[in-house]
Motif scaffolding. Structure first.
Motif, mmCIF file in Angstrom:
data_model
loop_
_atom_site.group_PDB
_atom_site.id
_atom_site.type_symbol
_atom_site.label_atom_id
_atom_site.label_comp_id
_atom_site.label_asym_id
_atom_site.label_seq_id
_atom_site.Cartn_x
_atom_site.Cartn_y
_atom_site.Cartn_z
ATOM 1 N N ARG A 131 13.220 -5.251 -1.878
ATOM 2 C CA ARG A 131 12.639 -6.480 -1.325
ATOM 3 C C ARG A 131 11.197 -6.667 -1.777
ATOM 4 N NH1 ARG A 131 13.454 -6.567 5.026
ATOM 5 N NH2 ARG A 131 13.763 -8.794 4.708
ATOM 6 N N CYS A 132 10.678 -5.683 -2.483
ATOM 7 C CA CYS A 132 9.235 -5.650 -2.762
ATOM 8 C C CYS A 132 8.890 -6.519 -3.971
ATOM 9 C CB CYS A 132 8.820 -4.206 -3.024
ATOM 10 S SG CYS A 132 7.063 -4.030 -3.345
ATOM 11 N N PRO A 133 7.871 -7.382 -3.842
ATOM 12 C CA PRO A 133 7.517 -8.254 -4.970
ATOM 13 C C PRO A 133 6.856 -7.506 -6.118
ATOM 14 C CG PRO A 133 6.014 -8.612 -3.114
ATOM 15 C CD PRO A 133 7.077 -7.667 -2.642
ATOM 16 N N ILE A 134 6.308 -6.303 -5.872
ATOM 17 C CA ILE A 134 5.604 -5.610 -6.960
ATOM 18 C C ILE A 134 6.324 -4.330 -7.401
ATOM 19 C CG2 ILE A 134 3.324 -6.563 -6.380
ATOM 20 C CD1 ILE A 134 2.736 -3.822 -5.001
ATOM 21 N N ALA A 135 7.582 -4.197 -6.998
ATOM 22 C CA ALA A 135 8.302 -2.962 -7.330
ATOM 23 C C ALA A 135 8.523 -2.836 -8.835
ATOM 24 C CB ALA A 135 9.639 -2.935 -6.609
ATOM 25 N N GLU A 136 8.511 -1.609 -9.315
ATOM 26 C CA GLU A 136 8.865 -1.356 -10.705
ATOM 27 C C GLU A 136 9.963 -0.280 -10.740
ATOM 28 O OE1 GLU A 136 5.577 1.860 -12.010
ATOM 29 O OE2 GLU A 136 4.830 -0.213 -11.881
ATOM 30 N N THR A 137 10.418 0.077 -11.928
ATOM 31 C CA THR A 137 11.562 0.978 -12.034
ATOM 32 C C THR A 137 11.344 2.288 -11.286
ATOM 33 O OG1 THR A 137 11.602 0.121 -14.249
ATOM 34 C CG2 THR A 137 13.308 1.716 -13.703
ATOM 35 N N HIS A 163 0.353 -1.082 2.082
ATOM 36 C CA HIS A 163 1.760 -1.136 1.703
ATOM 37 C C HIS A 163 2.244 -2.587 1.684
ATOM 38 C CE1 HIS A 163 6.036 -0.267 1.612
ATOM 39 N NE2 HIS A 163 5.726 0.994 1.321
ATOM 40 N N PRO A 164 3.021 -2.954 0.648
ATOM 41 C CA PRO A 164 3.501 -4.342 0.566
ATOM 42 C C PRO A 164 4.290 -4.760 1.820
ATOM 43 C CG PRO A 164 4.006 -3.160 -1.464
ATOM 44 C CD PRO A 164 3.425 -2.158 -0.518
ATOM 45 N N TYR A 165 4.986 -3.803 2.439
ATOM 46 C CA TYR A 165 5.737 -4.152 3.646
ATOM 47 C C TYR A 165 4.791 -4.469 4.807
ATOM 48 C CZ TYR A 165 8.583 -3.918 7.783
ATOM 49 O OH TYR A 165 9.160 -4.216 8.976
ATOM 50 N N CYS A 187 3.329 4.464 -1.198
ATOM 51 C CA CYS A 187 3.588 3.441 -2.210
ATOM 52 C C CYS A 187 2.879 3.866 -3.484
ATOM 53 C CB CYS A 187 3.055 2.081 -1.745
ATOM 54 S SG CYS A 187 3.292 0.780 -2.957
ATOM 55 N N ILE A 188 3.611 3.855 -4.611
ATOM 56 C CA ILE A 188 2.975 4.297 -5.855
ATOM 57 C C ILE A 188 2.163 3.177 -6.504
ATOM 58 C CG2 ILE A 188 4.591 6.160 -6.412
ATOM 59 C CD1 ILE A 188 6.026 4.171 -8.277
ATOM 60 N N LYS A 189 2.280 1.983 -5.964
ATOM 61 C CA LYS A 189 1.576 0.848 -6.572
ATOM 62 C C LYS A 189 0.236 0.559 -5.894
ATOM 63 C CE LYS A 189 3.441 -1.970 -8.997
ATOM 64 N NZ LYS A 189 3.311 -2.198 -10.436
ATOM 65 N N THR A 190 -0.152 1.365 -4.936
ATOM 66 C CA THR A 190 -1.426 1.059 -4.262
ATOM 67 C C THR A 190 -2.464 2.145 -4.531
ATOM 68 O OG1 THR A 190 -0.682 2.150 -2.259
ATOM 69 C CG2 THR A 190 -0.390 -0.229 -2.384
#
Lengths: 317, 324
Positions: free
Chosen positions: A287-293, A244-246, A314-317
């Motif tokens: 706050r997330c650098p890789i967040a998308e819509t 997770h980015p956090y 997280c949907i980006k991992t």
């Protein structure tokens, strides 16, 4: 009694604090289980809901919804009188011994108190047991005759631990037990907890914002953000391969005491959102650098990764 | 490179009387030496009771009875602070010397809006119009990372989060362009991500300038990652000082070694003990020789009788130990 399943199961716990026309969303659907003898670390920053979850497990707070099962019993709605019979099995060590120990009682009497409440030992046997407990936590016998104001923070935290293990609990919930202590004292307390865990096979829920401490003592780690668990896995998974980015940001902000170790610091954007108004999607999205819509529109569930023992929301991992 | 601050042989005692009216002296600082070069951050580390905060108070001349400085020299940019009259010293505090303490809540006046505190502090120390002071205050809040500074000027201290309040305190400490910034546990109690933001800020404000900062902390990670120099305190003396890269990588004093070992919590949890679990020395009755001797794993006969020589305050790593 349940012998094979988890010792503690929290299902979808929600806790709202209402007051002044506002609602603080402290816990927003937390599920967690602890196996007998397992030590689980709960990490996250101020306001992430760690302490509320700990208090909910001990039924010091009543859940708004969701359930807490201990040793096969659903204790969510147990009355206090019934809960009291369970208390010897679940004990807590608080952050500040000054605030959690009665200043009018001697340290010996404080350690004796749970024995008085929960055992049928005779007075002499209790005194013997208090001395044995003091020896176990390396507390000098002289201190048993002293009051809280005559002992140091480290000595008092040892007394709190002696008091908590007096009834041989199956689960010990520790809320920032070492954060007010000096390094060498912190090391001593962790050493004590490490050996207690081995000897008694006690399960522990270790609440801390200090990742080093959690790394030292826990088998499994849950990372909380804004009242949700955003990542959970074995100690190795979380510390070696955080997803997770956090979690990554949190780990990168940890300062190594070795000046030769320089971690790449991930940027930290803004401040956490207010628990008064939860964002609709992922709590970390803004706050997330890789967040998308997609991250900002729908809630994201904790999903197991390939090896099964590592889950992330997280949907980006 | 010029030195911003030089402290020599600082001794601070607490003098009181016991129940039978005998005078008792707690020797809290026993000859502290510190040197801070320009553009650098000096970390002062040690455990509770080592005298870290007391050193800061002694430097600032803010000791309250029964604490009293009994010896020592303090030089700020060549000016002696220890012999300076109180009124003159007051002109330095909050101006050439900025102070950040651990609890932002107690260092802000709860009855005064953030902006007004920043304006007042400037007007107390320099001839500046209210409008200019306001403009500088907004600019400073922006520099320390306070979002929408114009609106935050109107905020009351209680409306700020811990991290935000600490930023305001740092803005207060910096608003009069101090030469020396003293931060006493500036990030203790803050979350790690906020801690990193605050420390980055202090580093950006000091590096490559003619200013300097002292960070007092018990967090070795803060020192290792943000300070160029370190002074390790034990029982009111600096037992070892020098560049962080040397002191933390190859410590020479047995206390520094033990302190660094204590930071290895993983080792502690598996039962290796870094320090013998005894208490620090009794300040009323200090040992005649080395103050660390009663706890030292490498103690020899000479340690009990002879105090080890004072480290010479050069930039090199120095240590107060007979055998280092």
């Amino acid at each position: 009694m349940n012998t094979t399943g988890p010792l503690l199961t929290v299902r979808d716990a929600v806790k709202h604090f209402r007051g002044g026309g506002r609602t603080v969303h402290a816990l927003n659907g937390v599920s967690l289980s602890i196996a007998p003898g397992e030590s689980v670390g709960l990490v996250g920053e101020s306001g992430s809901g760690k302490t509320t979850l700990g208090r909910l497990i001990l039924r010091l707070e009543q859940a708004t919804s969701g359930s807490v099962e201990f040793d096969g019993h659903d204790v969510t709605t147990w009355r206090e009188s019934r809960m009291r019979r369970l208390r010897p099995a679940v004990q807590m060590v608080f952050q500040s011994p000054y605030a959690s120990l009665n200043p009018r009682m001697k340290i010996g009497a404080l350690i004796e108190e749970p024995l008085k409440l929960h055992t049928t030992l005779s007075k002499d046997d209790r005194k013997k047991e208090v001395r044995a407990l003091a020896r176990r936590v390396a507390l000098s016998e002289v201190l048993l005759e002293r009051h809280v104001n005559q002992a140091s923070g480290g000595q008092l935290q040892r007394a709190s631990i002696a008091r908590a293990i007096a009834t041989r609990p199956k689960l010990l919930v520790l809320d920032e037990p070492t954060s007010s202590l000096d390094l060498s004292v912190r090391a001593e307390i962790l050493s004590l907890l490490g050996s207690l865990k081995e000897e008694h096979g006690m399960a522990m829920l270790f609440i801390s914002h200090d990742l080093d401490t959690v790394h030292a003592i826990c088998d499994r780690v849950c990372v909380m953000y804004l009242g949700r668990i955003v990542e959970t896995g074995s100690r190795e998974a979380i510390f070696r391969a955080p997803l997770h980015p956090y979690t990554r940001t949190l780990l990168s902000a940890q300062l190594s005491a070795d000046p030769r170790v320089t971690r790449e610091r991930l940027p930290i954007l803004g401040e956490p959102p207010s628990p008064l108004r939860l964002p609709p999607g992922c709590g970390y999205a803004e706050r997330c650098p890789i967040a998308e819509t997609a991250c900002t529109t729908k809630a994201i569930a904790l999903t197991a990764k390939a090896d099964g023992d590592h889950s992330v929301a997280c949907i980006k991992t | 490179m010029t030195d911003i601050l030089k402290v020599r042989g600082l001794r601070t005692h607490f003098v009181s009387r016991n129940a039978v009216n005998e005078i008792r002296t707690a020797r809290a600082l026993n000859g502290v030496d510190l040197t801070l070069p320009a553009g650098r951050i000096l970390g002062v580390v040690g455990e509770t009771g080592a005298g870290k905060s007391l050193t800061v108070q002694t430097i600032l001349g803010t000791l309250k009875a029964p604490a009293e400085r009994v010896a020592g020299e303090i030089e700020l940019m060549g000016q002696r602070l220890d012999t300076m009259p109180e009124a003159e010293l007051n002109r330095h505090r909050g101006a050439t010397i900025g102070l950040v303490v651990q609890s932002p809540v107690t260092s802000l006046d709860p009855r005064v809006r953030v902006g007004d505190q920043l304006v007042r502090l400037q007007r107390a120390h320099r001839d500046i119009t209210r409008a200019d002071a306001r403009a500088r205050a907004i600019d400073m809040l922006k520099r320390v990372g306070v979002p929408s500074p114009q609106e935050r000027m109107k905020a009351w201290p209680h409306e700020l989060s811990g991290g935000m309040a600490q930023r305001v305190v740092i803005a207060m400490a910096l608003i009069n362009d101090p030469v020396l910034l003293i931060a006493d546990e500036p990030t203790t109690g803050l979350d790690v991500t906020v801690q990193a933001q605050i420390l980055d800020l202090i580093r950006d404000l000091i590096a490559g300038t003619d200013r300097g900062a002292i960070i007092v902390t018990h967090d070795l990670g803060v020192v290792a990652q943000y300070c160029e120099h370190v002074a390790v305190m034990y029982s009111g003396v600096v037992v070892e000082h020098g560049p962080v890269d040397e002191v933390f990588v190859a410590p020479r004093h047995p206390y520094t070694t033990a302190l660094l070992a204590a930071a290895d919590l993983a080792a502690a949890a598996t039962g290796r003990r870094p320090l013998p679990p005894s208490t620090p020395p009794n300040l009323y009755d200090l040992p005649a020789g080395c103050l660390f001797a009663p706890r030292c794993p490498k103690v020899q006969a000479v340690c009990a009788t002879e105090p080890p020589a004072k480290p010479s305050p050069s930039g090199q790593a120095e240590t107060r130990c007979h055998f280092a």
